[in-house]
Motif scaffolding. Structure first.
Motif, PDB file in Angstrom:
ATOM      1  N   UNK A  83     -12.661   2.927  10.778  1.00 32.57           N
ATOM      2  CA  UNK A  83     -12.620   4.380  10.849  1.00 32.57           C
ATOM      3  C   UNK A  83     -13.835   5.020  10.184  1.00 32.57           C
ATOM      4  N   UNK A  84     -14.553   4.225   9.396  1.00 35.90           N
ATOM      5  CA  UNK A  84     -15.757   4.765   8.763  1.00 35.90           C
ATOM      6  C   UNK A  84     -16.832   5.127   9.784  1.00 35.90           C
ATOM      7  N   UNK A  85     -16.721   4.610  11.005  1.00 33.18           N
ATOM      8  CA  UNK A  85     -17.694   4.962  12.047  1.00 33.18           C
ATOM      9  C   UNK A  85     -17.561   6.437  12.441  1.00 33.18           C
ATOM     10  N   UNK A  86     -16.376   7.024  12.231  1.00 37.46           N
ATOM     11  CA  UNK A  86     -16.171   8.442  12.520  1.00 37.46           C
ATOM     12  C   UNK A  86     -16.566   9.301  11.322  1.00 37.46           C
ATOM     13  N   UNK A  87     -16.194   8.853  10.125  1.00 32.39           N
ATOM     14  CA  UNK A  87     -16.636   9.524   8.887  1.00 32.39           C
ATOM     15  C   UNK A  87     -16.441   8.545   7.744  1.00 32.39           C
ATOM     16  N   UNK A  88     -17.438   8.439   6.890  1.00 36.52           N
ATOM     17  CA  UNK A  88     -17.415   7.418   5.836  1.00 36.52           C
ATOM     18  C   UNK A  88     -16.256   7.598   4.855  1.00 36.52           C
ATOM     19  N   UNK A  89     -15.710   8.822   4.754  1.00 40.85           N
ATOM     20  CA  UNK A  89     -14.665   9.083   3.759  1.00 40.85           C
ATOM     21  C   UNK A  89     -13.252   8.819   4.279  1.00 40.85           C
ATOM     22  N   UNK A  90     -13.097   8.595   5.582  1.00 40.44           N
ATOM     23  CA  UNK A  90     -11.744   8.454   6.146  1.00 40.44           C
ATOM     24  C   UNK A  90     -10.986   7.263   5.555  1.00 40.44           C
ATOM     25  N   UNK A  91     -11.542   6.031   5.518  1.00 46.76           N
ATOM     26  CA  UNK A  91     -10.768   4.900   4.972  1.00 46.76           C
ATOM     27  C   UNK A  91     -10.288   5.136   3.552  1.00 46.76           C
ATOM     28  N   UNK A  92     -11.180   5.613   2.677  1.00 44.16           N
ATOM     29  CA  UNK A  92     -10.799   5.842   1.278  1.00 44.16           C
ATOM     30  C   UNK A  92      -9.731   6.919   1.167  1.00 44.16           C
ATOM     31  N   UNK A  93      -9.852   7.975   1.959  1.00 45.52           N
ATOM     32  CA  UNK A  93      -8.852   9.045   1.937  1.00 45.52           C
ATOM     33  C   UNK A  93      -7.481   8.526   2.359  1.00 45.52           C
ATOM     34  N   UNK A  94      -7.446   7.680   3.383  1.00 45.82           N
ATOM     35  CA  UNK A  94      -6.175   7.164   3.904  1.00 45.82           C
ATOM     36  C   UNK A  94      -5.490   6.270   2.879  1.00 45.82           C
ATOM     37  N   UNK A  95      -6.210   5.247   2.383  1.00 47.59           N
ATOM     38  CA  UNK A  95      -5.501   4.306   1.490  1.00 47.59           C
ATOM     39  C   UNK A  95      -5.202   4.931   0.131  1.00 47.59           C
ATOM     40  N   UNK A  96      -6.021   5.861  -0.336  1.00 51.47           N
ATOM     41  CA  UNK A  96      -5.724   6.535  -1.605  1.00 51.47           C
ATOM     42  C   UNK A  96      -4.498   7.425  -1.473  1.00 51.47           C
ATOM     43  N   UNK A  97      -4.392   8.137  -0.346  1.00 54.90           N
ATOM     44  CA  UNK A  97      -3.242   9.019  -0.124  1.00 54.90           C
ATOM     45  C   UNK A  97      -1.942   8.227  -0.052  1.00 54.90           C
ATOM     46  N   UNK A  98      -1.970   7.078   0.631  1.00 54.43           N
ATOM     47  CA  UNK A  98      -0.775   6.240   0.725  1.00 54.43           C
ATOM     48  C   UNK A  98      -0.315   5.787  -0.660  1.00 54.43           C
ATOM     49  N   UNK A  99      -1.262   5.404  -1.507  1.00 55.94           N
ATOM     50  CA  UNK A  99      -0.918   4.955  -2.856  1.00 55.94           C
ATOM     51  C   UNK A  99      -0.326   6.089  -3.679  1.00 55.94           C
ATOM     52  N   UNK A 100      -0.877   7.285  -3.561  1.00 53.82           N
ATOM     53  CA  UNK A 100      -0.353   8.434  -4.304  1.00 53.82           C
ATOM     54  C   UNK A 100       1.066   8.770  -3.846  1.00 53.82           C
ATOM     55  N   UNK A 101       1.313   8.731  -2.536  1.00 55.33           N
ATOM     56  CA  UNK A 101       2.657   8.992  -2.010  1.00 55.33           C
ATOM     57  C   UNK A 101       3.654   7.975  -2.558  1.00 55.33           C
ATOM     58  N   UNK A 102       3.260   6.703  -2.592  1.00 51.82           N
ATOM     59  CA  UNK A 102       4.141   5.650  -3.121  1.00 51.82           C
ATOM     60  C   UNK A 102       4.470   5.888  -4.585  1.00 51.82           C
ATOM     61  N   UNK A 103       3.482   6.356  -5.338  1.00 54.66           N
ATOM     62  CA  UNK A 103       3.730   6.652  -6.742  1.00 54.66           C
ATOM     63  C   UNK A 103       4.768   7.741  -6.924  1.00 54.66           C
ATOM     64  N   UNK A 104       4.688   8.806  -6.121  1.00 56.98           N
ATOM     65  CA  UNK A 104       5.667   9.889  -6.226  1.00 56.98           C
ATOM     66  C   UNK A 104       7.061   9.443  -5.777  1.00 56.98           C
ATOM     67  N   UNK A 105       7.125   8.552  -4.784  1.00 60.52           N
ATOM     68  CA  UNK A 105       8.427   8.047  -4.336  1.00 60.52           C
ATOM     69  C   UNK A 105       9.110   7.189  -5.400  1.00 60.52           C
ATOM     70  N   UNK A 106       8.344   6.722  -6.380  1.00 61.00           N
ATOM     71  CA  UNK A 106       8.917   5.936  -7.466  1.00 61.00           C
ATOM     72  C   UNK A 106       9.971   6.689  -8.256  1.00 61.00           C
ATOM     73  N   UNK A 107       9.946   8.041  -8.193  1.00 53.20           N
ATOM     74  CA  UNK A 107      10.966   8.828  -8.884  1.00 53.20           C
ATOM     75  C   UNK A 107      12.353   8.592  -8.299  1.00 53.20           C
ATOM     76  N   UNK A 108      12.424   8.042  -7.073  1.00 52.27           N
ATOM     77  CA  UNK A 108      13.716   7.800  -6.422  1.00 52.27           C
ATOM     78  C   UNK A 108      14.290   6.422  -6.745  1.00 52.27           C
ATOM     79  N   UNK A 109      13.557   5.614  -7.493  1.00 50.21           N
ATOM     80  CA  UNK A 109      14.036   4.277  -7.855  1.00 50.21           C
ATOM     81  C   UNK A 109      14.776   4.317  -9.190  1.00 50.21           C
ATOM     82  N   UNK A 110      15.746   3.416  -9.393  1.00 53.87           N
ATOM     83  CA  UNK A 110      16.469   3.367 -10.670  1.00 53.87           C
ATOM     84  C   UNK A 110      15.714   2.515 -11.692  1.00 53.87           C
ATOM     85  N   UNK A 111      16.128   2.624 -12.923  1.00 52.93           N
ATOM     86  CA  UNK A 111      15.575   1.766 -13.972  1.00 52.93           C
ATOM     87  C   UNK A 111      16.381   0.459 -13.996  1.00 52.93           C
ATOM     88  N   UNK A 112      15.687  -0.690 -14.059  1.00 50.86           N
ATOM     89  CA  UNK A 112      16.369  -1.997 -14.038  1.00 50.86           C
ATOM     90  C   UNK A 112      16.079  -2.826 -15.283  1.00 50.86           C
TER      91      UNK A 112
END
Length: 557
Positions: A494-523
């Motif tokens: 995807x960097x062939x379309x814009x160099x920032x697209x790959x980094x934006x995609x995988x960083x956003x996915x990681x941030x979303x996963x971090x926020x979803x962690x609030x829905x997990x219980x403590x074990x």
């Protein structure tokens, strides 16, 4: 006398209830065996040692020059004049690019003229490099690119090789995860080691890229199958207070292997020798892996109580502990073995939620992890130095994790590390390529938090799901992680379309996963659940069971 007889009958009835409804579970007996004694330590080291060499699987993919200095082999002209200098040979046989350099992928069509005619009339018709390439001075003595000529029209095969390796890991997780539920953790750990040994040797001896692809596929299958099973086998023998050590030590030895890999490749610089190094190490592992014990927890879950008792007695003896006979007699037996597999999770809305949050997290973290890893040669520093830094930064991350997991728990650390890793990744967009130190610092920082967060995912997937599907859930988690590794090289397109697209995609996915962690219980410090009800309740099973039975004191008689 009547009162005494009534109380005796009441005591006998209570004891029968204890032996049928609330028999001693594995967590209770493990307290007597020893939660983390010599037996568990030896088992953990034996199972985690192969992870030192897991990173070597990627050596032939990472330590390459994808576009090495080269030109077509044109030795055909030496038949006309064997005394030609190298410069004369190239001038007569190679076309030039627009910038004046010799073409890397084209040559003039060979002719049967004498040297005088070639000099006088010259050559005009071009073709591809029919006789291979001559490579200039490269950083390595031999790579898959130079040995298999993965250049020009075959250059895309480098990405294919990376994808095949990751696909093999996914297949290994898919096959050996459910295999372990039916045939045991021990067999599902031993067989992948043999597979890796065989195909690591064939990889080193491959005559062409197609045999190499097949060999790497099976190396990935073996490596993925082993990784998903060794951690479960170790942690199912470890008590609640030290269970996180199983995952953390696995990653710790993997980090040591990353550092060792940098030194080995720096000294060897030959991908075939690197593969033979893996084979030699796994030859030793194959010898001792046959002596590891089965998971007693799995044996109990399958109703094989006597075998489990024998293993627990041996483990206690190695730990210099004694398990009371009365406690062994109360070992619970699973009369109905769960044969529904992954369907168990999908029958519970709560477990479905946990399942998909963990899978998304593992996928997102590994997309970011591998995207940064595969692009480490673009930071402007020595690839050997960055490899060493990548491995070295994991060690303090894992050591901190081993300590802080028992202090703050799983949930809060997962949220913190996932969000921090995603933030470091996205900040690389704000740094110019002209600042390699800053880029490398952010990439190393992101890796620090990502490896930390990945280890917590590995612990979560074991502590959230019941024994009957724990291995399958872990297998799907590993498949999700390897799918992230598979997507990482493809995302770079995807960097062939814009160099920032790959980094934006995988960083956003990681941030979303971090926020979803609030829905997990403590074990933290919770016993591993044995059933769906226990997994949904996310409670301390051992404590709950002990409190549920009204024991009679001797003074009441």
């Amino acid at each position: 006398m009547d009162i005494v007889q009534m109380r005796c009958r009441l005591f006998q009835t209570t004891q029968r209830k204890r032996t049928t409804a609330d028999m001693a579970d594995f967590g209770e007996i493990l307290m007597s065996v020893g939660e983390f004694g010599l037996f568990q330590k030896l088992l953990l080291i034996a199972l985690c040692f192969p992870n030192c060499f897991q990173s070597f699987f990627l050596a032939s993919l990472l330590f390459i020059e994808s576009d090495p200095e080269r030109h077509c082999n044109t030795d055909w002209i030496l038949r006309a004049d064997p005394n030609l200098t190298t410069d004369e040979q190239l001038n007569l046989t190679l076309p030039r690019e627009e910038d004046g350099t010799f073409s890397r992928c084209q040559m003039f069509v060979p002719v049967d003229w004498d040297i005088g005619a070639i000099r006088e009339y010259g050559l005009n018709e071009t073709t591809g490099c029919n006789n291979g390439w001559v490579y200039g001075k490269t950083l390595y003595e031999a790579t898959i690119v130079t040995d298999f000529d993965l250049v020009c029209d075959k250059a895309d095969l480098v990405e294919v090789v990376q994808a095949v390796m990751m696909a093999g890991v996914i297949i290994g997780s898919l096959v050996f995860g459910p295999f372990a539920e039916s045939f045991g953790r021990k067999r599902a750990t031993q067989i992948p080691v043999v597979v890796v040994l065989i195909f690591a040797m064939t990889t080193a001896l491959c005559p062409n890229v197609y045999f190499y692809l097949v060999s790497q596929l099976f190396v990935g299958i073996g490596g993925g199958g082993y990784r998903v099973n060794c951690v479960i086998l170790a942690t199912e023998w470890i008590g609640v207070s030290k269970r996180s050590f199983g995952v953390c030590v696995t990653l710790l030895l993997g980090a040591v292997g990353q550092c060792v890999l940098a030194g080995v490749i720096y000294l060897i610089r030959d991908w075939r020798l690197a593969q033979l190094t893996i084979a030699c190490a796994y030859a030793v592992i194959v010898i001792y892996i046959w002596f590891i014990p089965e998971s007693a927890r799995w044996l109990l879950n399958r109703g094989r109580t006597e075998e489990a008792k024998q293993l627990m007695v041996k483990a206690a003896a190695i730990n210099k502990r004694t398990v009371p006979d009365s406690l062994l007699e109360e070992v619970s037996v699973k009369d109905n073995v769960n044969k529904e597999g992954i369907k168990t999770i999908f029958r519970s809305s709560l477990l479905i939620r946990y399942f998909f949050i963990v899978l998304l997290a593992w996928f997102s973290l590994n997309v970011t992890f591998y995207s940064l890893y595969l692009g480490m040669g673009n930071f402007g520093f020595s690839i050997f130095l960055i490899q060493l830094m990548y491995g070295a930064i994991e060690i303090p991350a894992i050591l901190l994790n081993m300590w802080l997991l028992e202090v703050f728990g799983r949930r809060i650390l997962f949220i913190f590390t996932a969000l921090s890793g995603g933030l470091c990744s996205v900040l690389t967009l704000a740094v110019s390529q002209g600042y390699p130190i800053a880029l490398t610092a952010l990439a190393v920082g992101a890796r620090f938090f990502l490896i930390w967060s990945c280890s917590i995912c590995g612990i979560f997937v074991q502590e959230l799901f019941p024994t009957s599907v724990r291995q399958t859930a872990t297998a799907f988690g590993n498949m999700s992680a390897r799918a992230g590794g598979l997507v990482a090289p493809l995302l770079s397109i995807l960097a062939t379309y814009h160099w920032a697209i790959p980094t934006t995609v995988f960083s956003s996915l990681t941030l979303v996963s971090g926020f979803l962690g609030f829905l997990l219980p403590e074990t933290r410090r919770k016993e591993l659940p044995e059933s769906t009800n226990e997994a949904e309740g996310n409670r301390n099973v051992t404590t709950a069971r002990k409190e549920s039975v009204p024991y009679l004191k001797s003074t009441e008689l």
